[in-house]
Design a protein around this motif. Structure first.
Motif, mmCIF file in Angstrom:
data_model
loop_
_atom_site.group_PDB
_atom_site.id
_atom_site.type_symbol
_atom_site.label_atom_id
_atom_site.label_comp_id
_atom_site.label_asym_id
_atom_site.label_seq_id
_atom_site.Cartn_x
_atom_site.Cartn_y
_atom_site.Cartn_z
ATOM 1 N N SER A 7 0.158 5.052 -14.154
ATOM 2 C CA SER A 7 -0.998 5.236 -15.018
ATOM 3 C C SER A 7 -2.255 4.956 -14.214
ATOM 4 N N GLY A 8 -3.389 5.447 -14.732
ATOM 5 C CA GLY A 8 -4.661 5.091 -14.139
ATOM 6 C C GLY A 8 -5.376 6.173 -13.356
ATOM 7 N N GLY A 9 -4.762 7.332 -13.205
ATOM 8 C CA GLY A 9 -5.449 8.399 -12.484
ATOM 9 C C GLY A 9 -6.584 8.982 -13.296
ATOM 10 N N GLY A 10 -7.337 9.891 -12.676
ATOM 11 C CA GLY A 10 -8.426 10.538 -13.395
ATOM 12 C C GLY A 10 -9.464 11.105 -12.460
ATOM 13 N N LEU A 11 -10.617 11.429 -13.050
ATOM 14 C CA LEU A 11 -11.743 12.003 -12.314
ATOM 15 C C LEU A 11 -12.788 10.921 -12.083
ATOM 16 N N VAL A 12 -13.262 10.818 -10.853
ATOM 17 C CA VAL A 12 -14.262 9.812 -10.514
ATOM 18 C C VAL A 12 -15.230 10.416 -9.505
ATOM 19 N N GLN A 13 -16.457 9.954 -9.528
ATOM 20 C CA GLN A 13 -17.454 10.433 -8.570
ATOM 21 C C GLN A 13 -17.255 9.763 -7.218
ATOM 22 N N PRO A 14 -17.697 10.416 -6.156
ATOM 23 C CA PRO A 14 -17.633 9.772 -4.833
ATOM 24 C C PRO A 14 -18.319 8.406 -4.855
ATOM 25 N N GLY A 15 -17.664 7.438 -4.210
ATOM 26 C CA GLY A 15 -18.168 6.079 -4.208
ATOM 27 C C GLY A 15 -17.646 5.239 -5.347
ATOM 28 N N GLY A 16 -16.978 5.866 -6.291
ATOM 29 C CA GLY A 16 -16.454 5.153 -7.450
ATOM 30 C C GLY A 16 -15.124 4.481 -7.175
ATOM 31 N N SER A 17 -14.559 3.896 -8.243
ATOM 32 C CA SER A 17 -13.316 3.145 -8.132
ATOM 33 C C SER A 17 -12.324 3.584 -9.210
ATOM 34 N N LEU A 18 -11.051 3.452 -8.875
ATOM 35 C CA LEU A 18 -9.964 3.646 -9.826
ATOM 36 C C LEU A 18 -8.882 2.641 -9.498
ATOM 37 N N ARG A 19 -8.100 2.304 -10.525
ATOM 38 C CA ARG A 19 -6.954 1.422 -10.323
ATOM 39 C C ARG A 19 -5.719 2.113 -10.866
ATOM 40 N N LEU A 20 -4.737 2.303 -9.987
ATOM 41 C CA LEU A 20 -3.458 2.876 -10.381
ATOM 42 C C LEU A 20 -2.446 1.757 -10.603
ATOM 43 N N SER A 21 -1.603 1.954 -11.598
ATOM 44 C CA SER A 21 -0.537 0.994 -11.863
ATOM 45 C C SER A 21 0.777 1.729 -12.033
ATOM 46 N N CYS A 22 1.860 1.023 -11.737
ATOM 47 C CA CYS A 22 3.197 1.617 -11.841
ATOM 48 C C CYS A 22 4.162 0.543 -12.321
ATOM 49 N N VAL A 23 4.897 0.862 -13.368
ATOM 50 C CA VAL A 23 5.885 -0.061 -13.921
ATOM 51 C C VAL A 23 7.282 0.461 -13.626
ATOM 52 N N VAL A 24 8.128 -0.403 -13.118
ATOM 53 C CA VAL A 24 9.512 -0.052 -12.813
ATOM 54 C C VAL A 24 10.417 -0.664 -13.882
ATOM 55 N N SER A 25 11.298 0.147 -14.444
ATOM 56 C CA SER A 25 12.191 -0.351 -15.478
ATOM 57 C C SER A 25 13.581 0.256 -15.310
ATOM 58 N N GLY A 26 14.544 -0.328 -16.003
ATOM 59 C CA GLY A 26 15.902 0.187 -15.962
ATOM 60 C C GLY A 26 16.895 -0.845 -15.461
ATOM 61 N N SER A 27 17.951 -0.349 -14.838
ATOM 62 C CA SER A 27 19.055 -1.205 -14.396
ATOM 63 C C SER A 27 18.748 -1.825 -13.038
ATOM 64 N N ILE A 28 17.823 -2.762 -13.039
ATOM 65 C CA ILE A 28 17.291 -3.344 -11.804
ATOM 66 C C ILE A 28 17.916 -4.699 -11.531
ATOM 67 N N ASP A 29 18.387 -4.851 -10.301
ATOM 68 C CA ASP A 29 18.799 -6.178 -9.842
ATOM 69 C C ASP A 29 17.695 -6.797 -8.993
ATOM 70 N N SER A 30 17.208 -6.035 -8.037
ATOM 71 C CA SER A 30 16.115 -6.493 -7.184
ATOM 72 C C SER A 30 15.254 -5.309 -6.785
ATOM 73 N N ILE A 31 13.969 -5.571 -6.576
ATOM 74 C CA ILE A 31 13.055 -4.565 -6.035
ATOM 75 C C ILE A 31 12.576 -5.053 -4.686
ATOM 76 N N TYR A 32 12.767 -4.268 -3.687
ATOM 77 C CA TYR A 32 12.339 -4.616 -2.335
ATOM 78 C C TYR A 32 10.951 -4.043 -2.102
ATOM 79 N N GLY A 33 10.795 -3.108 -1.185
ATOM 80 C CA GLY A 33 9.482 -2.531 -0.930
ATOM 81 C C GLY A 33 8.977 -1.676 -2.083
ATOM 82 N N MET A 34 7.669 -1.693 -2.260
ATOM 83 C CA MET A 34 7.018 -0.846 -3.253
ATOM 84 C C MET A 34 5.799 -0.237 -2.591
ATOM 85 N N GLY A 35 5.328 0.866 -3.125
ATOM 86 C CA GLY A 35 4.141 1.446 -2.509
ATOM 87 C C GLY A 35 3.681 2.719 -3.160
ATOM 88 N N TRP A 36 2.739 3.347 -2.485
ATOM 89 C CA TRP A 36 2.115 4.570 -2.979
ATOM 90 C C TRP A 36 2.043 5.609 -1.869
#
Length: 120
Positions: A7-36
């Motif tokens: 979530s968190g994408g969109g349209l922004v002007q140059p010089g602006g800011s945005l924050r992206l977020s990502c939620v992981v769910s399901g049959s999880i035992d451990s989460i190692y590396g994460m990224g974009w």
């Protein structure tokens, strides 16, 4: 089964800011590396930033000093704070997580992507 929802994408002007977020769910035992990663039209997908379970980070040269990645291990989330955005940051951004499932399998899982457009 493991799901990633961004979530968190969109349209922004140059010089602006945005924050992206990502939620992981399901049959999880451990989460190692994460990224974009991101993919701009006509270009290959590229790594933007990643973060290890202990908090170690890596950034692509093109975003160093402007983007900041963080994660909350208790909530299984990863976020990307993007500041001083440039038109060349326009792309579809995908989060990923390297997950060990409760069945003991380890694999990379990907979100569906969220569009970030930087334009005046």
């Amino acid at each position: 089964q493991v799901q990633l929802v961004e979530s968190g994408g969109g349209l922004v002007q140059p010089g602006g800011s945005l924050r992206l977020s990502c939620v992981v769910s399901g049959s999880i035992d451990s989460i190692y590396g994460m990224g974009w990663h991101r993919q701009a039209p006509g270009k290959q997908r590229e790594l933007v930033a990643r973060i290890g379970r202990g908090g170690s980070t890596y950034y692509a040269d093109s975003v160093k000093g402007r983007f900041a990645i963080s994660r909350d291990n208790a909530k299984n989330t990863v976020s990307l704070q993007m500041n001083s955005l440039k038109p060349e940051d326009t792309a579809v951004y995908y989060c990923y997580a390297n997950v060990r499932t409760v069945a003991g399998l380890v694999a990379d899982y990907w979100g569906q992507g969220t569009q970030v457009t930087v334009s005046s």
